[in-house]
Write an enzyme that holds these catalytic residues in place. Sequence first.
Site, PDB file in Angstrom:
ATOM      1  N   ASP A 120       0.514  -1.603   0.169  1.00 52.75           N
ATOM      2  CA  ASP A 120      -0.378  -0.388  -0.219  1.00 52.75           C
ATOM      3  C   ASP A 120       0.845   1.518  -0.345  1.00 52.75           C
ATOM      4  OD1 ASP A 120      -2.425  -1.501   0.031  1.00 52.75           O
ATOM      5  OD2 ASP A 120      -2.312  -1.933   2.233  1.00 52.75           O
ATOM      6  N   ARG A 131      -1.219   0.751  16.916  1.00 54.84           N
ATOM      7  CA  ARG A 131      -1.703   2.158  15.526  1.00 54.84           C
ATOM      8  C   ARG A 131      -1.254   3.583  16.585  1.00 54.84           C
ATOM      9  NH1 ARG A 131       0.482  -0.618  12.227  1.00 54.84           N
ATOM     10  NH2 ARG A 131      -1.225  -2.078  10.426  1.00 54.84           N
ATOM     11  N   ASP A 136      -8.202  -0.122  10.733  1.00 58.35           N
ATOM     12  CA  ASP A 136      -6.780   0.901  10.943  1.00 58.35           C
ATOM     13  C   ASP A 136      -7.246   2.530  10.679  1.00 58.35           C
ATOM     14  OD1 ASP A 136      -5.334  -1.074  12.508  1.00 58.35           O
ATOM     15  OD2 ASP A 136      -4.257  -1.711  10.307  1.00 58.35           O
ATOM     16  N   SER A 171      -2.769 -10.074   3.139  1.00 57.51           N
ATOM     17  CA  SER A 171      -2.204  -9.232   4.033  1.00 57.51           C
ATOM     18  C   SER A 171      -1.206  -9.179   5.579  1.00 57.51           C
ATOM     19  CB  SER A 171      -3.231  -8.621   4.244  1.00 57.51           C
ATOM     20  OG  SER A 171      -3.323  -7.316   4.580  1.00 57.51           O
TER      21      SER A 171
END
Length: 408
Positions: free
Chosen positions: A17, A98, A127, A179
Amino acid sequence: MAKEIKKVVLAYSGGLDTSIIIPWLKENYNNCEVIAVSGDVGQGTELDGLEEKAKKTGASKLYVLDLKEEFVQDYVYPTLKAGAVYENKYLLGTSFARPIIAKGIVEIAKREGADAICHGCTGKGNDQVRFELAIKAYAPDMTVIAPWRIWDIKSREEEIEYAESHNIPLKISRETNYSKDKNLWHLSHEGLDLEDPSNEPLYNKPGFLELGVSPEQAPDEPTYISLHFEKGVPTALDGESLSGAEMVAKLNELGGKNGIGLADIIENRLVGMKSRGVYETPGGTILYHAHNKLEELCLDKETYHYKQQVALKFADLVYNGQWYTPLRQALSAFVDNTQETVTGDVKLKLYKGNIIDAGVTSPYSLYDEDIATFDEDEVYNQADSAGFINLFGLPIKVQAKKGLTYDK
């Protein structure tokens, strides 16, 4: 908007990404300056060569923030002490990473005078919420760019095509395009064959598991370990004092070798859908087990039971990205108070995916052998229980005499 954004700070991992986001930002925001920021929360070799890759794809510079010890001490251990587990299985590995990464990114954005912060989270995932709530907490007026919510790319296959057309090197192929998210605490796997819940995870396939082995491949001999806790925090392993990062890394090694900590989860995402993932959390699974064993010994019944209710809410807050909130802070204060006596040693046996209790001691133990013994004792009058039962059962007795029954 393209003319207004001159400098963007990108949450950069070097994965699929974020690798394509750098050129995409420059194409769509008038060749803006892109500053890449990676929060090192234990990704290990994933950070190798990151600066060269970021600059080759168009970033002006890369910051790598060493957050490992702060991550464990200020995010992992508070969650461990709370006993917070999301939906009975998930030990929140991505969830609590995060907020600390986003906080670090905001600090760089302010230092650099950035116009916006960009992340590579998809519009389907949790996320995006976790990053953006943390950004709101520390930079409430900052512009956030989320390419997955506005670009024309619709799949990871199209991302790979974009990368190939822009000569962006990737560490994955179409066949290994899981992923993944890795940090010191865990590794998650999503996508490909895992998107069908009827498929068994390929635990024994070479290269699938990265932190350990399947239980079938674990040694035939058990591994004994002893963990020491001070006020709910693990401080020593087999008599050796360890930092938080060292503790998790060492337990990952021991747990992974013995097939500990594999979880196949169909979870309810915050955005409304169910998703399926496989998580590797060997060290964390050991720590949760050991911490709970010590609490069994040291906490009274009412506190222990009420804390289990708090743990459910705490897990929701962490999962939903609400770390920087008054309620999470207040719950942590409650948890810390309960941990004042959670000090002692827990011995465990690790064997083929199992964690087997092998003894627990504490100077604050509430277990009294003289009271609990099945042998003769001088401290417990068994006749006292008759009066207790009469009072405890009085409501049931009254209801029965009134002809009220509850057998259906």
